[in-house]
Motif scaffolding. Sequence first.
Motif, PDB file in Angstrom:
ATOM      1  N   ALA A   1       0.831  -1.204   0.000  1.00  0.00           N
ATOM      2  CA  ALA A   1       0.000   0.000   0.000  1.00  0.00           C
ATOM      3  C   ALA A   1       0.866   1.254   0.000  1.00  0.00           C
ATOM      4  O   ALA A   1       0.431   2.310  -0.458  1.00  0.00           O
ATOM      5  N   SER A   2       2.121   1.153   0.499  1.00  0.00           N
ATOM      6  CA  SER A   2       3.005   2.322   0.469  1.00  0.00           C
ATOM      7  C   SER A   2       3.353   2.696  -0.965  1.00  0.00           C
ATOM      8  O   SER A   2       3.648   3.850  -1.264  1.00  0.00           O
ATOM      9  N   ALA A   3       3.317   1.725  -1.878  1.00  0.00           N
ATOM     10  CA  ALA A   3       3.533   2.030  -3.294  1.00  0.00           C
ATOM     11  C   ALA A   3       2.405   2.914  -3.817  1.00  0.00           C
ATOM     12  O   ALA A   3       2.633   3.793  -4.655  1.00  0.00           O
ATOM     13  N   SER A   4       1.191   2.725  -3.312  1.00  0.00           N
ATOM     14  CA  SER A   4       0.067   3.581  -3.705  1.00  0.00           C
ATOM     15  C   SER A   4       0.291   5.013  -3.242  1.00  0.00           C
ATOM     16  O   SER A   4      -0.016   5.960  -3.963  1.00  0.00           O
ATOM     17  N   VAL A   5       0.824   5.174  -2.038  1.00  0.00           N
ATOM     18  CA  VAL A   5       1.126   6.518  -1.531  1.00  0.00           C
ATOM     19  C   VAL A   5       2.212   7.150  -2.391  1.00  0.00           C
ATOM     20  O   VAL A   5       2.114   8.324  -2.775  1.00  0.00           O
ATOM     21  N   SER A   6       3.228   6.368  -2.721  1.00  0.00           N
ATOM     22  CA  SER A   6       4.313   6.885  -3.568  1.00  0.00           C
ATOM     23  C   SER A   6       3.802   7.288  -4.942  1.00  0.00           C
ATOM     24  O   SER A   6       4.227   8.304  -5.504  1.00  0.00           O
ATOM     25  N   MET A   7       2.881   6.501  -5.509  1.00  0.00           N
ATOM     26  CA  MET A   7       2.323   6.843  -6.819  1.00  0.00           C
ATOM     27  C   MET A   7       1.518   8.131  -6.747  1.00  0.00           C
ATOM     28  O   MET A   7       1.573   8.966  -7.653  1.00  0.00           O
ATOM     29  N   ALA A   8       0.749   8.315  -5.676  1.00  0.00           N
ATOM     30  CA  ALA A   8      -0.029   9.544  -5.524  1.00  0.00           C
ATOM     31  C   ALA A   8       0.892  10.751  -5.380  1.00  0.00           C
ATOM     32  O   ALA A   8       0.640  11.817  -5.963  1.00  0.00           O
ATOM     33  N   VAL A   9       1.987  10.602  -4.630  1.00  0.00           N
ATOM     34  CA  VAL A   9       2.955  11.696  -4.473  1.00  0.00           C
ATOM     35  C   VAL A   9       3.641  11.977  -5.800  1.00  0.00           C
ATOM     36  O   VAL A   9       3.860  13.132  -6.171  1.00  0.00           O
ATOM     37  N   GLN A  10       3.965  10.922  -6.557  1.00  0.00           N
ATOM     38  CA  GLN A  10       4.623  11.102  -7.848  1.00  0.00           C
ATOM     39  C   GLN A  10       3.713  11.841  -8.822  1.00  0.00           C
ATOM     40  O   GLN A  10       4.163  12.682  -9.589  1.00  0.00           O
TER      41      GLN A  10
ATOM     42  N   ALA B   1      10.156   9.377  -2.630  1.00  0.00           N
ATOM     43  CA  ALA B   1      10.257   8.485  -1.470  1.00  0.00           C
ATOM     44  C   ALA B   1      10.286   9.269  -0.163  1.00  0.00           C
ATOM     45  O   ALA B   1       9.604   8.913   0.799  1.00  0.00           O
ATOM     46  N   VAL B   2      11.050  10.362  -0.134  1.00  0.00           N
ATOM     47  CA  VAL B   2      11.143  11.174   1.087  1.00  0.00           C
ATOM     48  C   VAL B   2       9.802  11.827   1.408  1.00  0.00           C
ATOM     49  O   VAL B   2       9.347  11.812   2.554  1.00  0.00           O
ATOM     50  N   VAL B   3       9.157  12.394   0.393  1.00  0.00           N
ATOM     51  CA  VAL B   3       7.875  13.073   0.625  1.00  0.00           C
ATOM     52  C   VAL B   3       6.801  12.068   1.045  1.00  0.00           C
ATOM     53  O   VAL B   3       6.017  12.339   1.964  1.00  0.00           O
ATOM     54  N   SER B   4       6.764  10.908   0.403  1.00  0.00           N
ATOM     55  CA  SER B   4       5.742   9.923   0.779  1.00  0.00           C
ATOM     56  C   SER B   4       5.967   9.406   2.193  1.00  0.00           C
ATOM     57  O   SER B   4       5.011   9.235   2.957  1.00  0.00           O
ATOM     58  N   ARG B   5       7.212   9.193   2.588  1.00  0.00           N
ATOM     59  CA  ARG B   5       7.472   8.748   3.970  1.00  0.00           C
ATOM     60  C   ARG B   5       7.157   9.853   4.976  1.00  0.00           C
ATOM     61  O   ARG B   5       6.653   9.579   6.059  1.00  0.00           O
ATOM     62  N   ALA B   6       7.444  11.098   4.608  1.00  0.00           N
ATOM     63  CA  ALA B   6       7.109  12.221   5.495  1.00  0.00           C
ATOM     64  C   ALA B   6       5.595  12.325   5.672  1.00  0.00           C
ATOM     65  O   ALA B   6       5.110  12.585   6.787  1.00  0.00           O
ATOM     66  N   LEU B   7       4.839  12.108   4.609  1.00  0.00           N
ATOM     67  CA  LEU B   7       3.373  12.124   4.715  1.00  0.00           C
ATOM     68  C   LEU B   7       2.879  10.992   5.613  1.00  0.00           C
ATOM     69  O   LEU B   7       1.959  11.181   6.420  1.00  0.00           O
ATOM     70  N   LEU B   8       3.488   9.830   5.489  1.00  0.00           N
ATOM     71  CA  LEU B   8       3.080   8.708   6.335  1.00  0.00           C
ATOM     72  C   LEU B   8       3.445   8.941   7.797  1.00  0.00           C
ATOM     73  O   LEU B   8       2.676   8.585   8.697  1.00  0.00           O
ATOM     74  N   VAL B   9       4.588   9.553   8.044  1.00  0.00           N
ATOM     75  CA  VAL B   9       4.965   9.883   9.431  1.00  0.00           C
ATOM     76  C   VAL B   9       3.999  10.915  10.004  1.00  0.00           C
ATOM     77  O   VAL B   9       3.580  10.820  11.168  1.00  0.00           O
ATOM     78  N   ALA B  10       3.600  11.891   9.189  1.00  0.00           N
ATOM     79  CA  ALA B  10       2.601  12.878   9.634  1.00  0.00           C
ATOM     80  C   ALA B  10       1.264  12.186   9.910  1.00  0.00           C
ATOM     81  O   ALA B  10       0.559  12.532  10.870  1.00  0.00           O
TER      82      ALA B  10
END
Length: 187
Positions: free
Chosen positions: A58-67, A79-88
């Motif tokens: 599912a993290s790939a889905s977050v990465s695709m949305a950020v991309q 990758a950095v932005v998607s992980r920062a969004l998940l940490v938030a």
Amino acid sequence: MSEIHADHFGRQFPSKYSPEEYKYMPATSTLFAFVGGVFASLSSVGAKLAVVSGEETASASVSMAVQQALSGASAGTVAVVSRALLVAFVGACNFLMWLFFTKALRYGDSTARVMMVQTVSNFAATALLGVRLFGDALSLRWWCGASLIAVGLVFLQTEEKAVGYVSEASDGSTETQTDKLDTKKTS
């Protein structure tokens, strides 16, 4: 911006020590505890998504949305932005979990009951989300552990019996006193 006055604050944020209309509300307390448990589960799912990498997660889905949002960005930036969004997301879920937990404590009559409902809803939501999002298999060991925790929480919930003390007065009568401070005098 309006000021908060003492009398307005009491009406805006009632507690169980407020006027009569804000007495103990068991259904509200249970609902808040249940929602708090779901947010705790969402927090753990968000943390797992933040650290797991792979094409089929599912993290790939977050990465695709950020991309898509950051078209033309490098893979490292995505990758950095998607992980920062998940940490938030994890931080927001933890905040909401504590918010609903404290609201449940405010309206509940027992900390153990609130803790029991929140823990059970956390386990149930984590199990459902783990199976659905990550394809986790719930082993017999998991079910035994979850059952033991639930049984332990039920034992915590049960009301303790009062311990009694008997003392003899100078006139020969006995006095029985319990932890609940009711005193019976017999002769």
